[in-house]
Design an enzyme around this catalytic site. Structure first.
Site, PDB file in Angstrom:
ATOM      1  N   LYS A 131     -38.264  -2.694   9.294  1.00  0.00           N
ATOM      2  CA  LYS A 131     -39.585  -2.701   7.628  1.00  0.00           C
ATOM      3  C   LYS A 131     -39.721  -4.476   7.582  1.00  0.00           C
ATOM      4  CE  LYS A 131     -38.435  -2.732   3.381  1.00  0.00           C
ATOM      5  NZ  LYS A 131     -39.097  -3.782   2.589  1.00  0.00           N
ATOM      6  N   PRO A 132     -40.324  -4.532   8.004  1.00  0.00           N
ATOM      7  CA  PRO A 132     -41.526  -6.005   7.864  1.00  0.00           C
ATOM      8  C   PRO A 132     -41.350  -6.102   6.383  1.00  0.00           C
ATOM      9  CG  PRO A 132     -42.997  -4.880   8.925  1.00  0.00           C
ATOM     10  CD  PRO A 132     -42.050  -4.039   8.520  1.00  0.00           C
ATOM     11  N   GLY A 159     -33.321 -12.492   4.264  1.00  0.00           N
ATOM     12  CA  GLY A 159     -34.129 -12.109   3.177  1.00  0.00           C
ATOM     13  C   GLY A 159     -32.600 -13.069   2.472  1.00  0.00           C
ATOM     14  N   GLU A 185     -29.030 -13.341   8.153  1.00  0.00           N
ATOM     15  CA  GLU A 185     -29.731 -15.085   7.520  1.00  0.00           C
ATOM     16  C   GLU A 185     -29.954 -15.006   6.137  1.00  0.00           C
ATOM     17  OE1 GLU A 185     -31.972 -16.799  10.127  1.00  0.00           O
ATOM     18  OE2 GLU A 185     -32.134 -17.886   8.621  1.00  0.00           O
ATOM     19  N   CYS A 230     -36.125 -21.050   6.334  1.00  0.00           N
ATOM     20  CA  CYS A 230     -34.828 -21.149   5.594  1.00  0.00           C
ATOM     21  C   CYS A 230     -33.819 -21.944   5.942  1.00  0.00           C
ATOM     22  CB  CYS A 230     -34.325 -19.497   6.270  1.00  0.00           C
ATOM     23  SG  CYS A 230     -34.387 -19.869   8.060  1.00  0.00           S
ATOM     24  N   GLU A 287     -31.761 -22.886  -3.662  1.00  0.00           N
ATOM     25  CA  GLU A 287     -32.536 -23.327  -3.172  1.00  0.00           C
ATOM     26  C   GLU A 287     -33.890 -22.563  -3.739  1.00  0.00           C
ATOM     27  OE1 GLU A 287     -33.751 -20.654   1.316  1.00  0.00           O
ATOM     28  OE2 GLU A 287     -33.407 -19.758  -0.681  1.00  0.00           O
TER      29      GLU A 287
HETATM   30  P1  NAD Z   1     -35.492 -10.225  -1.049  1.00  0.00           P
HETATM   31  O1  NAD Z   1     -33.831 -10.674  -0.053  1.00  0.00           O
HETATM   32  O2  NAD Z   1     -35.289 -10.082  -1.854  1.00  0.00           O
HETATM   33  O3  NAD Z   1     -36.103  -9.283  -0.081  1.00  0.00           O
HETATM   34  C1  NAD Z   1     -36.076  -9.015   1.387  1.00  0.00           C
HETATM   35  C2  NAD Z   1     -36.402  -8.099   1.695  1.00  0.00           C
HETATM   36  O4  NAD Z   1     -35.557  -7.135   1.912  1.00  0.00           O
HETATM   37  C3  NAD Z   1     -37.609  -7.823   0.958  1.00  0.00           C
HETATM   38  O5  NAD Z   1     -38.567  -6.517   2.202  1.00  0.00           O
HETATM   39  C4  NAD Z   1     -36.929  -6.271   0.211  1.00  0.00           C
HETATM   40  O6  NAD Z   1     -38.030  -5.135   0.184  1.00  0.00           O
HETATM   41  C5  NAD Z   1     -35.964  -5.676   1.605  1.00  0.00           C
HETATM   42  N1  NAD Z   1     -34.388  -5.587   0.196  1.00  0.00           N
HETATM   43  C6  NAD Z   1     -34.316  -5.875  -0.519  1.00  0.00           C
HETATM   44  N2  NAD Z   1     -33.346  -4.707  -1.157  1.00  0.00           N
HETATM   45  C7  NAD Z   1     -33.061  -3.315   0.055  1.00  0.00           C
HETATM   46  C8  NAD Z   1     -32.226  -2.663   0.469  1.00  0.00           C
HETATM   47  N3  NAD Z   1     -31.121  -2.690  -0.471  1.00  0.00           N
HETATM   48  N4  NAD Z   1     -32.076  -1.655   2.226  1.00  0.00           N
HETATM   49  C9  NAD Z   1     -32.940  -2.644   2.433  1.00  0.00           C
HETATM   50  N5  NAD Z   1     -33.367  -3.783   2.414  1.00  0.00           N
HETATM   51  C10 NAD Z   1     -33.766  -4.259   1.305  1.00  0.00           C
HETATM   52  O7  NAD Z   1     -36.096 -11.305  -0.585  1.00  0.00           O
HETATM   53  P2  NAD Z   1     -37.941 -11.980  -0.393  1.00  0.00           P
HETATM   54  O8  NAD Z   1     -37.797 -11.471  -2.099  1.00  0.00           O
HETATM   55  O9  NAD Z   1     -38.031 -11.848  -0.003  1.00  0.00           O
HETATM   56  O10 NAD Z   1     -37.691 -13.670  -1.030  1.00  0.00           O
HETATM   57  C11 NAD Z   1     -36.581 -13.753  -2.181  1.00  0.00           C
HETATM   58  C12 NAD Z   1     -35.652 -15.238  -1.198  1.00  0.00           C
HETATM   59  O11 NAD Z   1     -35.343 -15.249  -0.579  1.00  0.00           O
HETATM   60  C13 NAD Z   1     -36.434 -16.568  -1.408  1.00  0.00           C
HETATM   61  O12 NAD Z   1     -37.089 -17.630  -2.460  1.00  0.00           O
HETATM   62  C14 NAD Z   1     -35.531 -16.604  -0.894  1.00  0.00           C
HETATM   63  O13 NAD Z   1     -34.833 -18.117  -1.330  1.00  0.00           O
HETATM   64  C15 NAD Z   1     -35.240 -16.289   0.137  1.00  0.00           C
HETATM   65  N6  NAD Z   1     -35.845 -16.073   1.292  1.00  0.00           N
HETATM   66  C16 NAD Z   1     -35.008 -16.853   2.683  1.00  0.00           C
HETATM   67  C17 NAD Z   1     -34.596 -16.263   4.083  1.00  0.00           C
HETATM   68  C18 NAD Z   1     -34.611 -17.083   4.913  1.00  0.00           C
HETATM   69  O14 NAD Z   1     -35.193 -16.959   6.164  1.00  0.00           O
HETATM   70  N7  NAD Z   1     -33.307 -16.472   5.190  1.00  0.00           N
HETATM   71  C19 NAD Z   1     -36.770 -15.187   4.092  1.00  0.00           C
HETATM   72  C20 NAD Z   1     -36.635 -14.717   3.140  1.00  0.00           C
HETATM   73  C21 NAD Z   1     -36.457 -14.724   1.789  1.00  0.00           C
END
Ligand code: NAD
Length: 532
Positions: A196-197, A247, A269, A303, A401
């Site tokens: 799931k991108p 995420g 990560e 990240c 962050e």
């Molecule tokens: P998020 O953690 O809210 O979501 C990341 C992904 O997870 C999304 O595609 C979302 O649909 C999915 N997701 C959410 N709940 C899930 C579940 N229960 N099961 C499976 N998938 C699920 O992050 P975001 O909204 O993309 O970004 C918010 C913050 O996350 C950013 O501000 C940043 O701090 C951090 N982030 C970190 C990285 C990294 O490289 N470590 C990358 C993107 C975002």
């Protein structure tokens, strides 16, 4: 003068997308989403302009179940494909990515708003990852002889089996690196993948899938679903044999809880609040270059980018003056070429967070040395590279962050103090140390609580060392990508021990008492001869 040389890349104006992103290409990519023919659609927008970019079908939980069923069926055949054949596919993919890079650079820029040079880093990263796992998987996955229970009599081997179907949730900030970089080793290990991108950058992930199919990956082995975590996250978790997630820390915790409930493994990560230490003997020009590379790539939405900069007293004023001056001169804008230094944020939520963090800090007394404001004149989501000083613990960005182009500078007088302050965070993803003395730099690095530490580099030295593990300590995650860990985590180890001639029971006619004496003597001998 009229010329036939039509520039391939042109600055994005209005709703202008680069010519390579034809409706036919976008249609081919979106057709690769596993979703019903009459699926609802979601429209993504290009961060540079806000204009509509692509209409993606939205997968339902039933579509996710269907993707797993198909992946599970395809995985059996895929696991039977010899590793040397899988290797050829990965090497063909490597070549195709390099040949078609302009297309995916345009796509990544259009979907994420990053500069071309930041997008190119992802192309490099994927080529390195494909080559590494193509060339090393056979060695890493092959059965290993292990010391047997009884020397000479027990023949023991460790085998590695694919987990089955791996679920990958990949983010929007590095849409090619994160999507393909985690899928390639999972596939190479004989797994199928349902991924799931993030919806915003799904086109780039679909492009990688499309290219892998062209490189020879059989149908069904790698599937993509699109949708919100709240809608299809549960179905992904319910079906997965392993979960790879990138995420936020908050979502990562939930994923780990759910994976624990299902007793499947997960690799996470998550976020970071990464520190850079400029020691008193640092080469200042190099450290300033390094700070720019560390703080503002992909507008700080990385990240491993740096948000805390600790500078030794002795070099503080010179470093800060040069860093602020150079940052103020960075070229920021929307262009599908290599002309810009800093690009756009990717989504409105990031702009909101960045603005809120900086405004809060300024309201509580922080000083802005560079940037500090949005740039709607360049595009709806641009925010200037920002340097703050006088940042105090009561400010939100002190320990949280930002995930944007914002760095806080702190002064220190001795290295122990700098290390203690750098480590005073619940995160532990990446760090960097700047010094002319390599021995000193590596010694300081080993005392920092971070999964990767770079000496005289921002992040690329450790990240690009693909043979070594990469990941976070503390709230920055669990598990590692890259190196042996990056592929072995997608396997189940199995020990096969073949006992020859004599086992652990006494031979016929020997009493248990006598046998205990014999074994006791044997254990003493084994220790005495240095057996491990
Ligand atoms: P998020 O953690 O809210 O979501 C990341 C992904 O997870 C999304 O595609 C979302 O649909 C999915 N997701 C959410 N709940 C899930 C579940 N229960 N099961 C499976 N998938 C699920 O992050 P975001 O909204 O993309 O970004 C918010 C913050 O996350 C950013 O501000 C940043 O701090 C951090 N982030 C970190 C990285 C990294 O490289 N470590 C990358 C993107 C975002």
């Amino acid at each position: 003068m009229i010329t036939d040389d039509i520039p391939r890349s042109a600055p994005a104006r209005g709703s202008g997308l680069p010519p390579s992103l034809t409706p036919a290409l976008l249609a081919r990519l979106t057709a690769r989403v596993t979703a019903a023919a009459d699926a609802a659609k979601v429209t993504t927008n290009a961060p540079y302009t806000g204009a509509p970019l692509a209409d993606l079908p939205v997968s339902t939980p039933a579509d996710v179940d269907d993707a797993f069923a198909r992946a599970r069926a395809a995985q059996v055949g895929w696991a039977a494909v010899p590793v040397r054949e899988r290797k050829k596919i990965l090497l063909r993919f490597h070549d195709l990515v390099l040949e078609r890079q302009d297309e995916v650079l345009d796509l990544m820029q259009a979907e994420s708003g990053k500069t071309r040079r930041d997008a190119f880093l992802e192309v490099t990263d994927i080529a390195i990852t494909a080559r590494y796992y193509a060339r090393n998987a056979a060695r890493l996955l092959s059965p290993k002889r292990r010391r047997g229970a009884i020397p000479l009599l027990t023949r023991t081997a460790e085998l590695r089996h694919p987990k089955g179907v791996v679920a990958i949730v990949s983010p929007w900030n590095y849409p090619l690196s994160m999507a393909a970089g985690d899928a390639l080793p999972a596939l190479m290990a004989g797994n199928a993948v349902v991924q799931k991108p993030d919806t915003q950058t799904a086109g780039t992930a679909l492009w990688a899938l499309d290219l892998m199919r062209e490189a020879g990956l059989p149908p069904g082995v790698w599937q993509m679903v699109v949708g919100r975590g709240s809608s299809i996250g549960g179905a992904l978790m319910d079906n997965a044999d392993y979960m790879m997630f990138t995420g936020s820390t908050a979502t990562g915790r939930q994923i780990a809880r759910d994976a624990g409930e299902r007793l499947i493994g997960s690799s996470l990560e998550l976020g970071g609040k990464n520190a850079m230490l400029v020691l008193d003997d640092a080469d200042i020009d190099r450290a300033v270059d390094g700070a720019i590379a560390a703080c503002f790539p992909s507008a700080g939405q990385l990240c491993v980018s740096v948000e805390r900069l600790y500078v030794a007293d002795a070099v503080h004023d010179r470093f800060v003056a040069e860093f602020a001056a150079r940052t103020g001169k960075l070229r920021m804008g929307a262009a599908y070429d290599y002309s810009q230094d800093v690009g756009s944020l990717t989504n409105p939520a990031q702009l909101e967070t960045v603005t809120a963090h900086v405004d809060d800090a300024v309201a509580k007394g922080a000083t802005v040395l560079a940037g500090g404001r949005a740039r709607p004149d360049l595009g709806p989501l641009f925010y200037e590279p920002t340097i703050l000083t006088d940042v105090t613990p009561d400010m939100t960005l002190y320990e949280n962050e930002t995930f944007g182009p914002v760095v806080s500078i702190y002064r220190f007088s001795d290295v122990d103090e700098a290390i203690a302050r750098a480590n005073a965070t619940s995160y532990g993803l990446n760090a960097s140390v700047w010094t002319r003395n390599g021995v000193r730099g590596r010694a300081v690095a080993a005392r920092l609580r971070a999964g990767t530490v770079n000496v005289n580099e921002a992040f690329a030295a450790a990240w690009g060392s693909i043979d070594a593990p990469m990941g976070g300590m503390g709230d920055s995650g669990l598990g590692r990508r890259h190196g042996a860990d990056g592929i072995l985590k997608y396997t189940e180890p199995q020990t096969v021990a073949h006992q020859r001639i004599q086992g652990f029971n006494p031979p016929t006619g020997v009493s248990h008492e006598t046998w205990a004496v014999v074994l006791t003597s044997a254990l003493k001998v084994l220790k005495a001869i240095g057996s491990r």
